[in-house]
Scaffold this active site. Structure first.
Site, PDB file in Angstrom:
ATOM      1  N   GLU A  31       0.831  -1.203   0.000  1.00  0.00           N
ATOM      2  CA  GLU A  31       0.000   0.000   0.000  1.00  0.00           C
ATOM      3  C   GLU A  31       0.865   1.253   0.000  1.00  0.00           C
ATOM      4  O   GLU A  31       0.460   2.295  -0.511  1.00  0.00           O
ATOM      5  CB  GLU A  31      -0.935  -0.007   1.214  1.00  0.00           C
ATOM      6  CG  GLU A  31      -2.098   0.967   1.089  1.00  0.00           C
ATOM      7  CD  GLU A  31      -3.166   0.763   2.144  1.00  0.00           C
ATOM      8  OE1 GLU A  31      -4.146   0.044   1.866  1.00  0.00           O
ATOM      9  OE2 GLU A  31      -3.014   1.315   3.252  1.00  0.00           O
ATOM     10  N   HIS A  63       6.767 -26.916   3.294  1.00  0.00           N
ATOM     11  CA  HIS A  63       5.934 -27.991   2.756  1.00  0.00           C
ATOM     12  C   HIS A  63       4.822 -27.445   1.871  1.00  0.00           C
ATOM     13  O   HIS A  63       3.850 -28.148   1.585  1.00  0.00           O
ATOM     14  CB  HIS A  63       5.363 -28.822   3.907  1.00  0.00           C
ATOM     15  CG  HIS A  63       6.412 -29.522   4.700  1.00  0.00           C
ATOM     16  ND1 HIS A  63       6.857 -30.793   4.395  1.00  0.00           N
ATOM     17  CD2 HIS A  63       7.158 -29.110   5.760  1.00  0.00           C
ATOM     18  CE1 HIS A  63       7.801 -31.147   5.249  1.00  0.00           C
ATOM     19  NE2 HIS A  63       8.010 -30.141   6.089  1.00  0.00           N
ATOM     20  N   LYS A  75     -13.897   1.844  -3.780  1.00  0.00           N
ATOM     21  CA  LYS A  75     -14.876   2.341  -2.803  1.00  0.00           C
ATOM     22  C   LYS A  75     -15.955   3.168  -3.490  1.00  0.00           C
ATOM     23  O   LYS A  75     -17.157   3.024  -3.214  1.00  0.00           O
ATOM     24  CB  LYS A  75     -14.181   3.225  -1.762  1.00  0.00           C
ATOM     25  CG  LYS A  75     -13.329   2.514  -0.740  1.00  0.00           C
ATOM     26  CD  LYS A  75     -12.828   3.573   0.245  1.00  0.00           C
ATOM     27  CE  LYS A  75     -11.776   3.036   1.175  1.00  0.00           C
ATOM     28  NZ  LYS A  75     -11.258   4.121   2.051  1.00  0.00           N
TER      29      LYS A  75
END
Length: 549
Positions: A355, A386, A514
């Site tokens: 960000e 793994h 937004k």
């Protein structure tokens, strides 16, 4: 801060020429040429932290040229500008002063000619008093019962930092149970509330403006849940506190503004755990431990502000990151903590880095012609071994990695920690030095395999090595050492943004989605067909409407 295109500097051109000479050099060769390479390419901090950057594709000449880039882009002036309270977040006309929040020296830090430290100290004192009342049982719920559970409602920086720290420092927690709700998906708040008792639950609503959609949606759902039992709105004040600056909205919600903890516009969300946003940390760990967290960060701040670049840990790590991102074409960095309590550390700095430096416009307003922020990801070891280490070892992507581990475990069970750390050491060694075809064939022969078996399988067992890593070894994970480690990464991110001529402390990339969501939300209220978007978005919305019924 000067606005200098780094790719147009003489230092950048010198690095490009140097890269052409370095791109095929093996880490194994660098160690063979210098028996003291570890000593030459490692540094300690405060006798608490060792940073080993010797397993990188760098030489002293590489570092010299990278430091020249830092000088030519005037990094020292940028560092001074931040600590001096200059408005280096130009697009929002704000200073950037998370360092003031942990300024344990209490030296004056000025913004617009005003010392911010008295207000910082006042909020700290207010949080101390509040937390001691809650932790000590003096604060009672509406039926006179003490608080047992605390729910932090926030998103982004109002969630990731406190959640990461309370998990990382869980060995220090007190009797209060901490919960974090961030996602606007109703499942998150619903599942969190299921086992809780409204009479003994305290909510912290973390939103500077008290208008953040996700946070306020969850806060109102929490309030509704509480009032189903409490019945009377006057009881809200006993069970809700606000981390905000919007006193009017806080009061209208039913929260006593005496229980509103403020912070300032010079505190960026992803750098806010040191502020009132850290109240959940204080309630979980106690104020003394929060102070130690601040002290560790402050010690790293002083190191960053005053240490010459050649020994400055955030600067060193930042320069090495630029080297891989811009010259080797590495697009990602993995953060791999070998400590289960640190399981949210990579996610925290995924936001912190991506960000901050995920920008494609420079400080002059022009498109960049170089790489800026990398993709950050990671999981705790040994789980990652793994899962995805296969690609790091033998894949076609170059993935520089930071390995982080404490020398001492909070849970010294049997030989668990020795086994964990043996993997930590082994992975960086394997990534750096690999395994040659000759060694593979010798192992097959020693195991009695036939020449045909060797020929058939050996190519797949070769490890090229030459995969770069940094190793960060801590004495142990304490509030102090964690504070220093977080600040190390914060200042690394700042350094890269300063050199790369981008604005690190805004985040306009989160805004467009937004805006569009606010436009789409009313369109979802009816069952009518939508045709106001592109065909894909129309199709998705209309199928959603058909299926939700």
């Amino acid at each position: 801060m000067k606005n200098i295109n780094p790719s147009q500097t003489a230092a950048w051109q010198a690095l490009q020429t140097h890269f052409d000479a370095m791109k095929d050099v093996k880490i194994s060769e660098l160690f063979a040429q210098d028996s003291d390479r570890f000593a030459h390419f490692s540094a300690t901090f405060d006798d608490q932290m060792l940073v080993d950057y010797s397993k990188n594709r760098i030489t002293a000449e590489t570092m010299g040229k990278l430091h020249a880039l830092a000088r030519e882009t005037d990094l020292p002036a940028a560092i001074h500008a931040m600590f001096a309270g200059e408005k280096i977040n130009r697009t929002e006309d704000r200073a950037v002063l998370h360092v003031a929040l942990r300024n344990r020296s209490n030296t004056p830090i000025l913004v617009d000619g005003k010392d911010v430290m008295p207000e910082v100290n006042a909020v700290l004192a207010k949080m101390k008093d509040f937390s001691e009342r809650v932790i000590g049982g003096e604060w009672k719920g509406y039926t006179g019962k003490t608080i047992t559970d605390v729910v932090n409602i926030g998103i982004g920086g109002s969630d990731l930092g406190p959640f990461m720290v309370t998990e990382a420092l869980k060995p220090y927690k007190n009797h209060l149970n901490m919960h974090f709700v961030s996602n606007v998906d109703g499942t998150h708040i619903a599942e969190t509330l299921k086992p809780l008792n409204p009479e003994t639950t305290l909510f912290l609503v973390a939103s500077k403006t008290f208008t953040t959609q996700e946070t306020m949606t969850n806060a109102h759902s929490a309030r509704d849940w509480f009032l189903k039992t409490a019945q009377d709105e006057k009881h809200v004040a006993k069970h809700f506190a606000a981390l905000s600056t919007n006193a009017k909205a806080v009061g209208e919600f039913g929260i006593d503004t005496n229980n509103m903890f403020e912070f300032w516009d010079w505190v960026g969300g992803r750098y806010s755990l040191w502020s009132a946003i850290g109240l959940s940390i204080i309630l979980s760990l106690g104020f003394d431990n929060f102070e130690k967290l601040l002290s560790g960060a402050h010690a790293m701040d002083k190191h960053f502000a005053s240490t010459p670049a050649e020994k400055n840990l955030p600067v060193l790590l930042a320069l090495i990151g630029i080297w891989y991102n811009n010259f080797f074409g590495a697009e990602t960095e993995a953060i791999l903590p070998y400590d289960q309590y640190m399981h949210r550390f990579a996610a925290y700095f995924q936001q912190g880095n991506m960000e901050s430096n995920g920008k494609s416009t420079d400080r002059n307003g022009n498109p960049v012609d170089y790489q800026t922020g990398p993709i950050i990801w990671g999981e705790p070891g040994t789980n990652g071994q793994h899962a995805f280490y296969q690609l790091i070892h033998q894949g076609t992507k170059l993935v520089p990695c930071d390995f982080i581990a404490p020398a001492t475990s909070h849970n010294p069970l049997s030989d668990h920690h020795s086994k964990l750390l043996s993997n930590f050491f082994a992975q960086t060694e394997a990534l750096a030095f690999g395994k040659s075809r000759e060694v593979v064939e010798a192992e097959f022969t020693a195991a009695g395999k036939s020449a045909k078996e060797v020929e058939h399988v050996a190519p797949f067992k070769v490890f090229e090595g030459n995969r770069p890593t940094n190793s960060i070894l801590l004495r142990d994970i304490t509030p102090y050492s964690l504070g220093a480690l977080i600040a190390l990464y914060e200042h690394k991110i700042f350094t890269q943004g300063a050199i790369l001529n981008i604005f690190t402390f805004d985040q306009w990339g989160v805004e467009l989605g937004k805006q569009l969501a606010n436009r789409i939300l009313p369109e979802l209220e009816s069952d009518s067909t939508i045709d106001s978007h592109d065909s894909s978005t129309n199709g998705l919305i209309n199928r959603f409407k058909a299926w939700r019924n």
